[in-house]
Motif scaffolding. Structure first.
Motif, PDB file in Angstrom:
ATOM      1  N   ALA A 159       0.819  -1.221   0.000  1.00  0.00           N
ATOM      2  CA  ALA A 159       0.000   0.000   0.000  1.00  0.00           C
ATOM      3  C   ALA A 159       0.847   1.262   0.000  1.00  0.00           C
ATOM      4  O   ALA A 159       0.435   2.286  -0.540  1.00  0.00           O
ATOM      5  CB  ALA A 159      -0.946  -0.014   1.195  1.00  0.00           C
ATOM      6  N   ASP A 160       2.051   1.210   0.579  1.00  0.00           N
ATOM      7  CA  ASP A 160       2.904   2.397   0.625  1.00  0.00           C
ATOM      8  C   ASP A 160       3.684   2.619  -0.679  1.00  0.00           C
ATOM      9  O   ASP A 160       4.325   3.647  -0.832  1.00  0.00           O
ATOM     10  CB  ASP A 160       3.876   2.312   1.804  1.00  0.00           C
ATOM     11  N   ARG A 161       3.602   1.686  -1.610  1.00  0.00           N
ATOM     12  CA  ARG A 161       4.298   1.830  -2.895  1.00  0.00           C
ATOM     13  C   ARG A 161       3.346   2.349  -3.959  1.00  0.00           C
ATOM     14  O   ARG A 161       3.109   1.723  -4.979  1.00  0.00           O
ATOM     15  CB  ARG A 161       4.873   0.483  -3.339  1.00  0.00           C
ATOM     16  N   ARG A 162       2.807   3.515  -3.736  1.00  0.00           N
ATOM     17  CA  ARG A 162       1.889   4.149  -4.675  1.00  0.00           C
ATOM     18  C   ARG A 162       2.362   5.580  -4.888  1.00  0.00           C
ATOM     19  O   ARG A 162       3.111   6.121  -4.098  1.00  0.00           O
ATOM     20  CB  ARG A 162       0.449   4.147  -4.157  1.00  0.00           C
ATOM     21  N   GLY A 163       1.902   6.189  -5.952  1.00  0.00           N
ATOM     22  CA  GLY A 163       2.265   7.581  -6.196  1.00  0.00           C
ATOM     23  C   GLY A 163       2.972   7.732  -7.533  1.00  0.00           C
ATOM     24  O   GLY A 163       2.821   6.902  -8.440  1.00  0.00           O
ATOM     25  N   GLU A 164       3.770   8.765  -7.652  1.00  0.00           N
ATOM     26  CA  GLU A 164       4.413   9.097  -8.923  1.00  0.00           C
ATOM     27  C   GLU A 164       5.246   7.933  -9.457  1.00  0.00           C
ATOM     28  O   GLU A 164       6.036   7.328  -8.730  1.00  0.00           O
ATOM     29  CB  GLU A 164       5.309  10.322  -8.736  1.00  0.00           C
ATOM     30  N   GLY A 165       5.026   7.615 -10.719  1.00  0.00           N
ATOM     31  CA  GLY A 165       5.772   6.550 -11.374  1.00  0.00           C
ATOM     32  C   GLY A 165       5.221   5.158 -11.137  1.00  0.00           C
ATOM     33  O   GLY A 165       5.734   4.188 -11.682  1.00  0.00           O
TER      34      GLY A 165
END
Length: 192
Positions: A159-165
């Protein structure tokens, strides 16, 4: 489901299931939206066929290719294009030695078996739900494939590996009665 030895049977099941679903798509529905917001059905099919071509090229040459959607498929040709891509992918990875071949993909370098077990199977299963949802769930889906992809996604796409790119949105809640595909879709940021 253990795919550490040979993920190709699992990938064959996933692509066979998706091929069956692609064959149900009527040409007049190609402009319909999908839960994968960047694609309508035509765009999703173009992405999927392009992914098969990129995966086949990687297996054939060991050289990565930027994933590019195909643009030359007639409206009534998507099932045939998917079948041809699926056959090419299977042929490209038929040699057992390629399972240990190091491949470079956008998310890192890994052995071929890891690429097939993770990227190819996850992509196929996730987009199977997208297409099935867009079409109103015309066929039952293989829940074992959904559970495999969900388990892999929870381990590797935390869940913490989200966002830009990262091509996945924030984890969303899944309804209590959601099947494995619905839970996977929610984990990948889709609204279920």
């Amino acid at each position: 489901m253990n795919t550490t030895t040979d993920p190709r049977p699992l990938l064959a099941r996933a692509t066979a299931q998706l091929a069956e679903l692609v064959a149900t798509v009527p040409a007049e529905r190609l402009g319909d939206p999908t839960p994968c917001e960047e694609f309508d059905i035509r765009g999703l099919l173009a992405h999927l066929v392009g992914g098969l071509e990129a995966g086949a090229l990687l297996g054939e040459t060991g050289e990565p290719r930027r994933l590019a959607p195909v643009t030359d498929v007639p409206d009534d040709g998507w099932a045939a294009a998917y079948e041809a891509g699926r056959a090419r992918l299977a042929a490209a990875w038929a040699d057992d030695a390629k399972l240990d071949m190091a491949v470079a993909v956008p998310w890192g370098e890994m052995p071929g078996r890891a690429y097939l077990a993770s990227g190819c199977v996850l992509e196929t299963v996730a987009h199977t739900w997208d297409l099935s949802q867009a079409l109103g769930h015309p066929l039952p889906l293989d829940q074992e494939l959904g559970e495999y992809a969900l388990e892999w996604a929870r381990q590797k796409l935390t869940a913490d590996r989200r966002g830009e790119g990262v091509p996945f949105g924030p984890v969303r809640p899944a309804p209590e009665d959601a099947d494995a595909y619905g839970r996977l879709a929610a984990w990948l940021g889709r609204t279920v």
